[in-house]
Scaffold this active site. Sequence first.
Site, short mmCIF file in Angstrom:
data_model
loop_
_atom_site.label_atom_id
_atom_site.label_comp_id
_atom_site.label_asym_id
_atom_site.label_seq_id
_atom_site.Cartn_x
_atom_site.Cartn_y
_atom_site.Cartn_z
N LYS A 1 5.81 -5.41 5.08
CA LYS A 1 4.80 -5.91 6.02
C LYS A 1 5.49 -6.65 7.16
CE LYS A 1 0.87 -4.72 4.19
NZ LYS A 1 0.04 -3.74 4.90
N ASP B 1 4.89 -1.74 8.06
CA ASP B 1 3.46 -1.71 8.37
C ASP B 1 3.10 -2.99 9.10
OD1 ASP B 1 0.73 -1.52 8.49
OD2 ASP B 1 0.40 -1.45 6.31
N GLU C 1 3.97 2.09 10.52
CA GLU C 1 2.52 2.18 10.30
C GLU C 1 1.78 1.13 11.11
OE1 GLU C 1 1.39 2.71 6.20
OE2 GLU C 1 -0.32 1.36 6.38
N ASP D 1 -3.48 3.98 9.75
CA ASP D 1 -4.09 3.55 8.48
C ASP D 1 -5.50 3.05 8.77
OD1 ASP D 1 -4.80 2.40 6.09
OD2 ASP D 1 -3.34 0.78 6.15
N LYS E 1 -6.58 6.36 1.82
CA LYS E 1 -6.89 5.35 0.81
C LYS E 1 -8.19 5.74 0.13
CE LYS E 1 -4.49 1.44 2.90
NZ LYS E 1 -4.60 0.23 3.75
N GLN F 1 -5.14 -0.28 -0.87
CA GLN F 1 -6.02 -1.28 -0.26
C GLN F 1 -6.00 -2.56 -1.09
OE1 GLN F 1 -9.06 0.49 2.08
NE2 GLN F 1 -10.50 -0.99 1.25
C1 MUC Z 1 -2.11 -1.71 4.23
O1 MUC Z 1 -1.51 -0.66 4.14
O2 MUC Z 1 -2.46 -2.06 5.36
C2 MUC Z 1 -3.66 -4.51 3.87
C3 MUC Z 1 -4.97 -4.60 4.23
C4 MUC Z 1 -5.65 -3.49 3.70
O3 MUC Z 1 -6.83 -3.18 3.82
O4 MUC Z 1 -4.77 -2.72 3.04
C5 MUC Z 1 -3.53 -3.40 2.95
C6 MUC Z 1 -2.36 -2.54 3.00
MG MG Z 2 -1.47 -0.27 6.32
#
Ligand code: MUC
Ligand code: MG
Length: 367
Positions: free
Chosen positions: A162, A191, A217, A242, A266, A294
């Site tokens: 992240k 991401d 991402e 995403d 997702k 998620q």
């Molecule tokens: C992601 O991939 O963004 C963070 C917030 C969400 O809704 O999913 C996560 C992971």
């Molecule tokens: Mg993401």
Amino acid sequence: MKITRVEAIPFAIPYRKPLKFASGEVHTAEHVLVRVHTDDGIVGIAEAPPRPFTYGETQDGVIAVVRKIFAPQLIGLSLLQREAIHARLSRTVGNPVAKSAVDMAVWDALGRSLNLQVTELLGGFTDRMRVSHMLGFDEPAAMVAEAEKMRDRHGITTFKVKVGRRPVDLDIAVARALREALGDTIELYIDGNRGWTASESAVAMKRMADLNLLFAEELCPADDVLGRRWLVSQLDIPFIADESVPTPADVTREVLSGSATAISIKTARTGFTVSQRVHHLAEGLGLEIVMGNQIDGQLGSMCSVAFGAAYQLTARRAGELSNFLDMSDDLLTEPLDIRGGELTIRPGAGLGVDIDPDKLARYRQDH
Ligand code: MUC
Ligand code: MG
């Protein structure tokens, strides 16, 4: 196989290790268990993880829409009428997480009724996926230690880091420390959860050019339309959309306009029925897919692997299936086990997992 009842049960399980990222943080899994009952006594299950900072849904809102709108619309339909169920759910705007949990509980009930696995019903490509672990914000040494723990205990060798909304030097230091400590054998991608601007993203990507990143991402918002196209056009690795692609129409728009070159699926936000549409669309467009997380519990992670293992395109890349490991407990009778870097489908019908009634009694919030 007629639907007789749809339940929405709130529950809360604390995280041992909260997950922090650019758009929010999660300390407790305040999710909703959805149960779809049939006239044959079958019960299908799925979990809804509301993410207000991503889609605007809340735990209370998920419960209200399932109980007041979806349940009355679905009672009396057969589990085989999945397109009719989809059409009725689609009459309500938004609410992707609530719709998805209902949809996946219907598929689980169908699998249990037919004595077939959901993953077989969907596509049956394989019975497992490689696992990618998502590393939330921390200091570089702590993030390296977490990655090493995941590699040593579970054999995981793919990591999503992240980034965004904190000093860019710190994000770059983390990515560099991971590559140096774990070497060239790991797969690494980042991401941003929309936390950088397009120009900040471009500078950061240049500074990380030697780190052999697999993907980038959602580094900047898709609503910064021209900035994002400008960024994506200069990258030499796929840019994953995403949260900007919660529907098939969004995938089409973002990809055809040059704002993304790969997508995350997702199941928590597109269930199985809409995830199939997104998968087929991505295949037609020639896009890579990563099965995203998620911040799902074990039931949600089972839904992701059931879908991801069903198709060649989704099984090719490691799926984000491991963040339940950061929770203090879960609801399943048999906890999921990641070994050798893989998560395998359970042999039973439907999703192959069951809710432990004692655990549900401990964590449910409606009594
Ligand atoms: C992601 O991939 O963004 C963070 C917030 C969400 O809704 O999913 C996560 C992971
Ligand atoms: Mg993401």
